[in-house]
Design a protein around this motif. Sequence first.
Motif, PDB file in Angstrom:
ATOM      1  N   ALA A  89       0.861  -1.193   0.000  1.00  0.00           N
ATOM      2  CA  ALA A  89       0.000   0.000   0.000  1.00  0.00           C
ATOM      3  C   ALA A  89       0.891   1.234   0.000  1.00  0.00           C
ATOM      4  CB  ALA A  89      -0.932  -0.007   1.204  1.00  0.00           C
ATOM      5  N   VAL A  90       1.579   1.449  -1.108  1.00  0.00           N
ATOM      6  CA  VAL A  90       2.565   2.528  -1.226  1.00  0.00           C
ATOM      7  C   VAL A  90       2.063   3.563  -2.231  1.00  0.00           C
ATOM      8  CG1 VAL A  90       4.945   3.124  -1.791  1.00  0.00           C
ATOM      9  CG2 VAL A  90       4.424   0.903  -0.731  1.00  0.00           C
ATOM     10  N   PRO A  91       1.833   4.808  -1.817  1.00  0.00           N
ATOM     11  CA  PRO A  91       1.372   5.828  -2.763  1.00  0.00           C
ATOM     12  C   PRO A  91       2.473   6.181  -3.762  1.00  0.00           C
ATOM     13  CG  PRO A  91       1.885   6.836  -0.655  1.00  0.00           C
ATOM     14  CD  PRO A  91       2.011   5.350  -0.453  1.00  0.00           C
ATOM     15  N   LEU A  92       2.106   6.317  -5.015  1.00  0.00           N
ATOM     16  CA  LEU A  92       3.040   6.719  -6.060  1.00  0.00           C
ATOM     17  C   LEU A  92       3.028   8.246  -6.111  1.00  0.00           C
ATOM     18  CD1 LEU A  92       2.034   4.019  -8.700  1.00  0.00           C
ATOM     19  CD2 LEU A  92       3.941   3.955  -7.068  1.00  0.00           C
ATOM     20  N   THR A  93       3.704   8.837  -5.165  1.00  0.00           N
ATOM     21  CA  THR A  93       3.565  10.276  -4.927  1.00  0.00           C
ATOM     22  C   THR A  93       4.014  11.122  -6.115  1.00  0.00           C
ATOM     23  OG1 THR A  93       5.715  10.273  -3.817  1.00  0.00           O
ATOM     24  CG2 THR A  93       3.764  10.013  -2.440  1.00  0.00           C
ATOM     25  N   ALA A  94       5.011  10.682  -6.856  1.00  0.00           N
ATOM     26  CA  ALA A  94       5.503  11.483  -7.974  1.00  0.00           C
ATOM     27  C   ALA A  94       4.464  11.638  -9.075  1.00  0.00           C
ATOM     28  CB  ALA A  94       6.777  10.861  -8.548  1.00  0.00           C
ATOM     29  N   MET A  95       3.452  10.772  -9.086  1.00  0.00           N
ATOM     30  CA  MET A  95       2.419  10.845 -10.105  1.00  0.00           C
ATOM     31  C   MET A  95       1.348  11.882  -9.768  1.00  0.00           C
ATOM     32  SD  MET A  95       2.043   6.797 -11.085  1.00  0.00           S
ATOM     33  CE  MET A  95       1.228   7.112 -12.653  1.00  0.00           C
ATOM     34  N   GLY A  96       1.535  12.607  -8.668  1.00  0.00           N
ATOM     35  CA  GLY A  96       0.676  13.729  -8.349  1.00  0.00           C
ATOM     36  C   GLY A  96      -0.363  13.415  -7.298  1.00  0.00           C
ATOM     37  N   ARG A  97      -0.759  14.478  -6.588  1.00  0.00           N
ATOM     38  CA  ARG A  97      -1.826  14.368  -5.593  1.00  0.00           C
ATOM     39  C   ARG A  97      -2.964  15.272  -6.040  1.00  0.00           C
ATOM     40  NH1 ARG A  97      -4.171  16.042  -1.002  1.00  0.00           N
ATOM     41  NH2 ARG A  97      -3.150  18.086  -1.043  1.00  0.00           N
ATOM     42  N   PHE A  98      -4.008  14.661  -6.576  1.00  0.00           N
ATOM     43  CA  PHE A  98      -5.178  15.407  -7.042  1.00  0.00           C
ATOM     44  C   PHE A  98      -6.336  14.435  -7.163  1.00  0.00           C
ATOM     45  CE2 PHE A  98      -2.604  14.277 -10.796  1.00  0.00           C
ATOM     46  CZ  PHE A  98      -3.511  13.623 -11.606  1.00  0.00           C
ATOM     47  N   GLN A  99      -7.491  14.899  -7.672  1.00  0.00           N
ATOM     48  CA  GLN A  99      -8.678  14.072  -7.799  1.00  0.00           C
ATOM     49  C   GLN A  99      -8.549  13.189  -9.041  1.00  0.00           C
ATOM     50  OE1 GLN A  99     -11.668  17.208  -5.525  1.00  0.00           O
ATOM     51  NE2 GLN A  99     -12.076  16.672  -7.647  1.00  0.00           N
ATOM     52  N   HIS A 100      -7.812  12.103  -8.868  1.00  0.00           N
ATOM     53  CA  HIS A 100      -7.536  11.196  -9.982  1.00  0.00           C
ATOM     54  C   HIS A 100      -8.799  10.498 -10.453  1.00  0.00           C
ATOM     55  CE1 HIS A 100      -3.087  11.128  -9.983  1.00  0.00           C
ATOM     56  NE2 HIS A 100      -3.191  11.330  -8.676  1.00  0.00           N
ATOM     57  N   ARG A 139       0.547  13.980 -18.068  1.00  0.00           N
ATOM     58  CA  ARG A 139       1.378  12.838 -18.417  1.00  0.00           C
ATOM     59  C   ARG A 139       2.491  12.720 -17.375  1.00  0.00           C
ATOM     60  NH1 ARG A 139       5.037  14.444 -23.792  1.00  0.00           N
ATOM     61  NH2 ARG A 139       6.438  15.913 -22.730  1.00  0.00           N
ATOM     62  N   PHE A 140       2.832  11.474 -17.075  1.00  0.00           N
ATOM     63  CA  PHE A 140       3.890  11.177 -16.111  1.00  0.00           C
ATOM     64  C   PHE A 140       4.995  10.454 -16.856  1.00  0.00           C
ATOM     65  CE2 PHE A 140       5.753   8.170 -12.975  1.00  0.00           C
ATOM     66  CZ  PHE A 140       6.338   9.112 -12.132  1.00  0.00           C
ATOM     67  N   LEU A 141       6.199  11.016 -16.790  1.00  0.00           N
ATOM     68  CA  LEU A 141       7.363  10.436 -17.459  1.00  0.00           C
ATOM     69  C   LEU A 141       8.212   9.729 -16.414  1.00  0.00           C
ATOM     70  CD1 LEU A 141       8.225  13.560 -19.651  1.00  0.00           C
ATOM     71  CD2 LEU A 141       6.840  11.574 -20.284  1.00  0.00           C
ATOM     72  N   PRO A 142       8.077   8.401 -16.301  1.00  0.00           N
ATOM     73  CA  PRO A 142       8.772   7.683 -15.216  1.00  0.00           C
ATOM     74  C   PRO A 142      10.272   7.585 -15.455  1.00  0.00           C
ATOM     75  CG  PRO A 142       7.609   6.146 -16.648  1.00  0.00           C
ATOM     76  CD  PRO A 142       7.248   7.517 -17.130  1.00  0.00           C
ATOM     77  N   LYS A 143      11.017   7.579 -14.359  1.00  0.00           N
ATOM     78  CA  LYS A 143      12.467   7.401 -14.453  1.00  0.00           C
ATOM     79  C   LYS A 143      12.826   6.005 -14.939  1.00  0.00           C
ATOM     80  CE  LYS A 143      13.703  10.713 -10.825  1.00  0.00           C
ATOM     81  NZ  LYS A 143      14.318  10.888  -9.475  1.00  0.00           N
ATOM     82  N   LYS A 144      11.974   5.023 -14.600  1.00  0.00           N
ATOM     83  CA  LYS A 144      12.199   3.646 -15.030  1.00  0.00           C
ATOM     84  C   LYS A 144      11.007   3.186 -15.872  1.00  0.00           C
ATOM     85  CE  LYS A 144      15.128   2.153 -11.180  1.00  0.00           C
ATOM     86  NZ  LYS A 144      15.308   1.129 -10.094  1.00  0.00           N
ATOM     87  N   PRO A 145      10.928   3.636 -17.120  1.00  0.00           N
ATOM     88  CA  PRO A 145       9.771   3.279 -17.953  1.00  0.00           C
ATOM     89  C   PRO A 145       9.722   1.799 -18.259  1.00  0.00           C
ATOM     90  CG  PRO A 145      11.453   4.359 -19.273  1.00  0.00           C
ATOM     91  CD  PRO A 145      11.891   4.482 -17.844  1.00  0.00           C
ATOM     92  N   GLY A 204       8.372  -2.724 -14.993  1.00  0.00           N
ATOM     93  CA  GLY A 204       7.691  -3.803 -14.290  1.00  0.00           C
ATOM     94  C   GLY A 204       7.171  -3.362 -12.942  1.00  0.00           C
ATOM     95  N   THR A 205       6.633  -4.329 -12.209  1.00  0.00           N
ATOM     96  CA  THR A 205       5.987  -4.050 -10.929  1.00  0.00           C
ATOM     97  C   THR A 205       6.933  -3.314  -9.983  1.00  0.00           C
ATOM     98  OG1 THR A 205       4.654  -6.034 -11.188  1.00  0.00           O
ATOM     99  CG2 THR A 205       4.794  -5.094  -8.975  1.00  0.00           C
ATOM    100  N   GLY A 206       6.457  -2.224  -9.436  1.00  0.00           N
ATOM    101  CA  GLY A 206       7.249  -1.453  -8.488  1.00  0.00           C
ATOM    102  C   GLY A 206       8.122  -0.387  -9.114  1.00  0.00           C
ATOM    103  N   SER A 207       8.274  -0.394 -10.430  1.00  0.00           N
ATOM    104  CA  SER A 207       9.192   0.560 -11.050  1.00  0.00           C
ATOM    105  C   SER A 207       8.695   1.994 -10.958  1.00  0.00           C
ATOM    106  CB  SER A 207       9.428   0.190 -12.516  1.00  0.00           C
ATOM    107  OG  SER A 207       8.235   0.264 -13.268  1.00  0.00           O
ATOM    108  N   LEU A 208       7.387   2.197 -10.880  1.00  0.00           N
ATOM    109  CA  LEU A 208       6.852   3.549 -10.801  1.00  0.00           C
ATOM    110  C   LEU A 208       7.209   4.229  -9.485  1.00  0.00           C
ATOM    111  CD1 LEU A 208       3.333   2.988 -12.393  1.00  0.00           C
ATOM    112  CD2 LEU A 208       5.315   4.075 -13.438  1.00  0.00           C
ATOM    113  N   ARG A 209       7.633   3.448  -8.501  1.00  0.00           N
ATOM    114  CA  ARG A 209       8.053   4.044  -7.225  1.00  0.00           C
ATOM    115  C   ARG A 209       9.357   4.821  -7.369  1.00  0.00           C
ATOM    116  NH1 ARG A 209       7.061  -0.807  -2.781  1.00  0.00           N
ATOM    117  NH2 ARG A 209       4.923  -1.343  -3.439  1.00  0.00           N
ATOM    118  N   ALA A 210      10.078   4.597  -8.469  1.00  0.00           N
ATOM    119  CA  ALA A 210      11.348   5.296  -8.670  1.00  0.00           C
ATOM    120  C   ALA A 210      11.143   6.758  -9.009  1.00  0.00           C
ATOM    121  CB  ALA A 210      12.144   4.610  -9.784  1.00  0.00           C
TER     122      ALA A 210
END
Length: 458
Positions: free
Chosen positions: A202-213, A241-247, A250-256
């Motif tokens: 249960a880890v928030p992907l904070t870099a993807m923004g905090r708003f009314q998704h 748009r979210f440009l991930p550091k680890k595009p 796989g699972t968990g990569s968006l946490r980067a």
Amino acid sequence: MSVSPRPLATRRTVLAASGAAAVSVAFTGAFTELFAGSSAARGHSGYGPLVPDPDGLLDLPKGFRYRVLSREGDPLRSGEGRVPSHCDGMAAFAARGGHVRLVRNHENRVDAEIPVPTVEGLTYDPMGKGGCTALELDGHNRVLSERVAIAGTAVNCAGGRTPWNTWLTCEETEDRAGTNGYTKDHGYIFEVDGADPHRTGAVPLTAMGRFQHEAIAVDPRDGTVYETEDAFEKPFGLFYRFLPKKPLGGTGSLRAGGRLEAMRVPGVPDLSAVQETGTVFEGVEWVPVPDPQAAETPIRFQDFGPKGITHGQKLEGCYWGGSCVYFVSSFAYREEGSAADHYGQVWRYDPAGRRLTLVVVFGPDTDLQLPGESPDNITLAPDGGLMVCEDGGGAQHVFGLTRRGEVYAMARGRQNIGTAEAPEWGEFAGVTFAPDYGTMYVNVYTPGTTFAVTGPWR
């Protein structure tokens, strides 16, 4: 999802009274654009009129049948508690042995009658009542397991699947810690692995923004994640748009982490002002979000420079098709602050050309006696068309849209949550298909019910 517009017309009522066979198209635009990347069969006009269900749950065309997979209040097979309320966004994944795994949102607020049970290692905020559950089905749609996949989140509305077969569940709220009893900030995206929920936790992907998704779609070529914001008050939501550091890691990569940007269409502060289908905007810009965490100011209020930013009311559904991303504005009202009225828009963004096109407009210049207002969840159907859950008032349907541009009713909810004198029906949500397209899965929001629909799919 749960905030529905005022009824602007009686399309659903009229369709139900007429038997709900295929009807003329109720919108304008380049309809075939919606099916980019689909190569399935085309050319039919629906499956015929809906047949009243003697059990009063779900009307379907002749030859189709349903199985109730899960109902709110029933015991979870895991023993963790009861099936939570408010079934919403959902996706189906292939599992071993020909099985299917469903990951299902529960759009629960603090006053939810049946919250998602808290489970150690899967709970973000013990005061959050939302989350996801995961069901595993055998080849005959019999439920083998049903358990909590994430808990302690809030207002889990929609989301989207990733290329590595996880679900991104979206919180449609901006409540901070200390608001409504919450102990942590909300308004995030969380990754959920339905096969092994403890792997994602249960880890928030904070870099993807905090708003009314609302919803997301992933570009399978480079891993860019597109996000819609369903803000209820002006200024309305943005398209991100979210440009991930680890595009595509796989699972968990968006946490980067990565970079969050908002779409600016030069000269267009409000998407509702565009009314002519086929309108194309070149040179779309992407502006870095000043504060993705919205520590002091919600993102849509933040300063994006002298050129401003582009807003849109009720930005909801989002999906990837061909080489483009499509997103939906369910409706817009002048009296609520939009530049113009409409019953729904579908937009296409082409990343390669930085080009935005208005593909379809739903009313108000279309025939109000036909279905088509307030499109919400959208998914590809076996015939290459679409299935759409409408988000409005009156009788509730899942509508099919053929590649020829015809609209037909695929299902009608029959569970009356009002009274005999003033009936009401819970909206549909989370429509999705099994990997082999042999079963349509769909939720009714209230009372929370998940159905499997089988039959002579083309």
